[in-house]
Scaffold this motif. Structure first.
Motif, PDB file in Angstrom:
ATOM      1  N   LEU A  35      36.745  48.196 -51.659  1.00  0.00           N
ATOM      2  CA  LEU A  35      38.194  48.155 -51.845  1.00  0.00           C
ATOM      3  C   LEU A  35      38.946  48.619 -50.598  1.00  0.00           C
ATOM      4  O   LEU A  35      40.157  48.808 -50.639  1.00  0.00           O
ATOM      5  N   GLY A  36      38.201  48.848 -49.528  1.00  0.00           N
ATOM      6  CA  GLY A  36      38.843  49.276 -48.286  1.00  0.00           C
ATOM      7  C   GLY A  36      39.050  50.773 -48.186  1.00  0.00           C
ATOM      8  O   GLY A  36      39.732  51.243 -47.280  1.00  0.00           O
ATOM      9  N   LEU A  37      38.477  51.530 -49.105  1.00  0.00           N
ATOM     10  CA  LEU A  37      38.617  52.987 -49.072  1.00  0.00           C
ATOM     11  C   LEU A  37      37.554  53.591 -48.159  1.00  0.00           C
ATOM     12  O   LEU A  37      36.489  53.006 -47.957  1.00  0.00           O
ATOM     13  N   PRO A  38      37.811  54.774 -47.620  1.00  0.00           N
ATOM     14  CA  PRO A  38      36.784  55.428 -46.808  1.00  0.00           C
ATOM     15  C   PRO A  38      35.587  55.816 -47.695  1.00  0.00           C
ATOM     16  O   PRO A  38      35.742  55.982 -48.903  1.00  0.00           O
ATOM     17  N   PRO A  39      34.407  55.936 -47.126  1.00  0.00           N
ATOM     18  CA  PRO A  39      33.223  56.239 -47.934  1.00  0.00           C
ATOM     19  C   PRO A  39      33.295  57.602 -48.628  1.00  0.00           C
ATOM     20  O   PRO A  39      32.674  57.815 -49.655  1.00  0.00           O
ATOM     21  N   LEU A  40      34.062  58.526 -48.078  1.00  0.00           N
ATOM     22  CA  LEU A  40      34.143  59.865 -48.652  1.00  0.00           C
ATOM     23  C   LEU A  40      35.610  60.291 -48.693  1.00  0.00           C
ATOM     24  O   LEU A  40      36.278  60.338 -47.665  1.00  0.00           O
ATOM     25  N   LEU A  41      36.121  60.589 -49.904  1.00  0.00           N
ATOM     26  CA  LEU A  41      37.517  61.015 -50.050  1.00  0.00           C
ATOM     27  C   LEU A  41      37.665  62.525 -49.939  1.00  0.00           C
ATOM     28  O   LEU A  41      38.695  63.019 -49.492  1.00  0.00           O
ATOM     29  N   GLN A  42      36.672  63.254 -50.429  1.00  0.00           N
ATOM     30  CA  GLN A  42      36.721  64.704 -50.283  1.00  0.00           C
ATOM     31  C   GLN A  42      35.307  65.258 -50.211  1.00  0.00           C
ATOM     32  O   GLN A  42      34.375  64.704 -50.777  1.00  0.00           O
ATOM     33  N   SER A  43      35.172  66.348 -49.480  1.00  0.00           N
ATOM     34  CA  SER A  43      33.899  67.040 -49.358  1.00  0.00           C
ATOM     35  C   SER A  43      34.210  68.491 -49.039  1.00  0.00           C
ATOM     36  O   SER A  43      34.918  68.784 -48.062  1.00  0.00           O
ATOM     37  N   GLY A  44      33.726  69.381 -49.886  1.00  0.00           N
ATOM     38  CA  GLY A  44      34.020  70.792 -49.673  1.00  0.00           C
ATOM     39  C   GLY A  44      32.949  71.691 -50.239  1.00  0.00           C
ATOM     40  O   GLY A  44      32.066  71.265 -50.988  1.00  0.00           O
ATOM     41  N   LEU A  45      33.028  72.963 -49.879  1.00  0.00           N
ATOM     42  CA  LEU A  45      32.098  73.978 -50.366  1.00  0.00           C
ATOM     43  C   LEU A  45      32.899  75.129 -50.946  1.00  0.00           C
ATOM     44  O   LEU A  45      33.704  75.747 -50.252  1.00  0.00           O
ATOM     45  N   HIS A  46      32.683  75.371 -52.238  1.00  0.00           N
ATOM     46  CA  HIS A  46      33.293  76.514 -52.925  1.00  0.00           C
ATOM     47  C   HIS A  46      32.258  77.629 -52.990  1.00  0.00           C
ATOM     48  O   HIS A  46      31.108  77.394 -53.373  1.00  0.00           O
ATOM     49  N   GLU A  47      32.666  78.834 -52.648  1.00  0.00           N
ATOM     50  CA  GLU A  47      31.818  80.003 -52.788  1.00  0.00           C
ATOM     51  C   GLU A  47      32.580  81.042 -53.608  1.00  0.00           C
ATOM     52  O   GLU A  47      33.689  81.423 -53.251  1.00  0.00           O
ATOM     53  N   VAL A  48      31.980  81.448 -54.728  1.00  0.00           N
ATOM     54  CA  VAL A  48      32.606  82.421 -55.616  1.00  0.00           C
ATOM     55  C   VAL A  48      31.674  83.623 -55.727  1.00  0.00           C
ATOM     56  O   VAL A  48      30.529  83.492 -56.169  1.00  0.00           O
ATOM     57  N   ASP A  49      32.148  84.790 -55.295  1.00  0.00           N
ATOM     58  CA  ASP A  49      31.412  86.041 -55.455  1.00  0.00           C
ATOM     59  C   ASP A  49      31.864  86.690 -56.756  1.00  0.00           C
ATOM     60  O   ASP A  49      33.068  86.773 -57.035  1.00  0.00           O
ATOM     61  N   ILE A  50      30.893  87.167 -57.525  1.00  0.00           N
ATOM     62  CA  ILE A  50      31.170  87.724 -58.845  1.00  0.00           C
ATOM     63  C   ILE A  50      30.596  89.136 -58.909  1.00  0.00           C
ATOM     64  O   ILE A  50      29.444  89.363 -58.558  1.00  0.00           O
ATOM     65  N   GLU A  51      31.425  90.066 -59.361  1.00  0.00           N
ATOM     66  CA  GLU A  51      30.952  91.416 -59.623  1.00  0.00           C
ATOM     67  C   GLU A  51      31.490  91.824 -60.982  1.00  0.00           C
ATOM     68  O   GLU A  51      32.696  91.827 -61.219  1.00  0.00           O
ATOM     69  N   ALA A  52      30.573  92.133 -61.897  1.00  0.00           N
ATOM     70  CA  ALA A  52      30.965  92.458 -63.267  1.00  0.00           C
ATOM     71  C   ALA A  52      30.251  93.718 -63.735  1.00  0.00           C
ATOM     72  O   ALA A  52      29.078  93.929 -63.438  1.00  0.00           O
ATOM     73  N   LEU A  53      30.981  94.528 -64.478  1.00  0.00           N
ATOM     74  CA  LEU A  53      30.423  95.724 -65.098  1.00  0.00           C
ATOM     75  C   LEU A  53      30.884  95.739 -66.537  1.00  0.00           C
ATOM     76  O   LEU A  53      32.057  95.485 -66.827  1.00  0.00           O
ATOM     77  N   SER A  54      29.959  96.014 -67.448  1.00  0.00           N
ATOM     78  CA  SER A  54      30.365  96.149 -68.836  1.00  0.00           C
ATOM     79  C   SER A  54      29.580  97.266 -69.485  1.00  0.00           C
ATOM     80  O   SER A  54      28.405  97.503 -69.157  1.00  0.00           O
ATOM     81  N   LEU A  55      30.258  97.979 -70.360  1.00  0.00           N
ATOM     82  CA  LEU A  55      29.670  99.064 -71.135  1.00  0.00           C
ATOM     83  C   LEU A  55      29.906  98.743 -72.598  1.00  0.00           C
ATOM     84  O   LEU A  55      30.965  98.224 -72.970  1.00  0.00           O
ATOM     85  N   PHE A  56      28.936  99.055 -73.441  1.00  0.00           N
ATOM     86  CA  PHE A  56      29.093  98.753 -74.855  1.00  0.00           C
ATOM     87  C   PHE A  56      28.456  99.846 -75.698  1.00  0.00           C
ATOM     88  O   PHE A  56      27.571 100.577 -75.239  1.00  0.00           O
ATOM     89  N   GLY A  57      28.948  99.944 -76.913  1.00  0.00           N
ATOM     90  CA  GLY A  57      28.410 100.932 -77.836  1.00  0.00           C
ATOM     91  C   GLY A  57      28.637 100.503 -79.273  1.00  0.00           C
ATOM     92  O   GLY A  57      29.540  99.709 -79.561  1.00  0.00           O
ATOM     93  N   GLN A  58      27.800 101.021 -80.146  1.00  0.00           N
ATOM     94  CA  GLN A  58      27.907 100.698 -81.565  1.00  0.00           C
ATOM     95  C   GLN A  58      27.427 101.903 -82.374  1.00  0.00           C
ATOM     96  O   GLN A  58      26.473 102.588 -81.977  1.00  0.00           O
ATOM     97  N   VAL A  59      28.090 102.136 -83.481  1.00  0.00           N
ATOM     98  CA  VAL A  59      27.701 103.180 -84.423  1.00  0.00           C
ATOM     99  C   VAL A  59      27.361 102.507 -85.742  1.00  0.00           C
ATOM    100  O   VAL A  59      28.140 101.686 -86.245  1.00  0.00           O
ATOM    101  N   LEU A  60      26.196 102.838 -86.301  1.00  0.00           N
ATOM    102  CA  LEU A  60      25.779 102.345 -87.616  1.00  0.00           C
ATOM    103  C   LEU A  60      25.729 103.539 -88.560  1.00  0.00           C
ATOM    104  O   LEU A  60      25.089 104.550 -88.254  1.00  0.00           O
ATOM    105  N   TRP A  61      26.391 103.395 -89.696  1.00  0.00           N
ATOM    106  CA  TRP A  61      26.421 104.482 -90.676  1.00  0.00           C
ATOM    107  C   TRP A  61      25.919 103.954 -92.006  1.00  0.00           C
ATOM    108  O   TRP A  61      26.527 103.056 -92.593  1.00  0.00           O
TER     109      TRP A  61
END
Length: 184
Positions: free
Chosen positions: A30-56
């Protein structure tokens, strides 16, 4: 007779990195270029979670439980436009942070060894992130928000016919806000 309380506590830490290379090819017939977009995404993730439960164990037949999960998560996003010469783009929103407390409570009633009735209420959470299916520029928002759910369930579990048949029934209702749905 005083019934015992049981406690459970824990924690979770995640340090991770997600790399996504996106390419959008075009129809050259169709006359379009062979590549319309090309990119690199880098996502750094740092997560902390604390949990607790009481059974009675309130009585021999009734158990109550309650708990919560606290989460703190940060995500940092970088995008490199490979098609545009390998330049790193100054993103409009390069970092997001989410903090959440999700409680839960339940009651279990076991009048007989072969019959259990239960009900619970829970809240859930999934942190936001970044859209990595597009090529970004300095005016493109690639971030999206947190997903949350609130609701509960009721049900029963029974063993019938001298334990030859098991019956499990449950009904649940959860309401989601800001549901995250992926698509390309």
């Amino acid at each position: 007779i005083q019934k015992p309380l049981n406690f459970m506590i824990g924690g979770f830490y995640q340090g991770g990195e997600m790399k996504v290379r996106n390419r959008l090819r075009a129809n050259t017939a169709l006359g379009l270029p062979p590549l319309l977009q090309s990119g690199l995404h880098e996502v750094d993730i740092e997560a902390l979670s604390l949990f607790g439960q009481v059974l009675w164990q309130v009585t021999d037949e009734v158990e109550l439980s309650g708990g919560a999960r606290w989460t703190d998560e940060e995500r940092d996003h970088e995008f490199t436009n490979i098609l545009g010469g390998g330049n790193q783009i100054d993103l409009l929103v390069p970092s997001i942070r989410a903090t959440n407390l999700s409680p839960e409570a339940s009651i279990t009633y076991t009048p007989k060894d072969n019959l259990t009735l239960f009900a619970s209420y829970r809240e859930g959470f999934k942190s936001g992130s970044f859209n990595t299916t597009v090529s970004a520029n300095s005016t493109t928002r690639t971030d999206f928000g947190d997903e949350k759910a609130k609701g509960g369930e009721v049900g029963l579990k029974a063993r019938l016919l001298n334990d030859m048949m098991t019956l499990n029934l449950a009904g649940y209702y959860y309401k989601y806000s800001d549901l995250q749905v992926g698509s390309n």
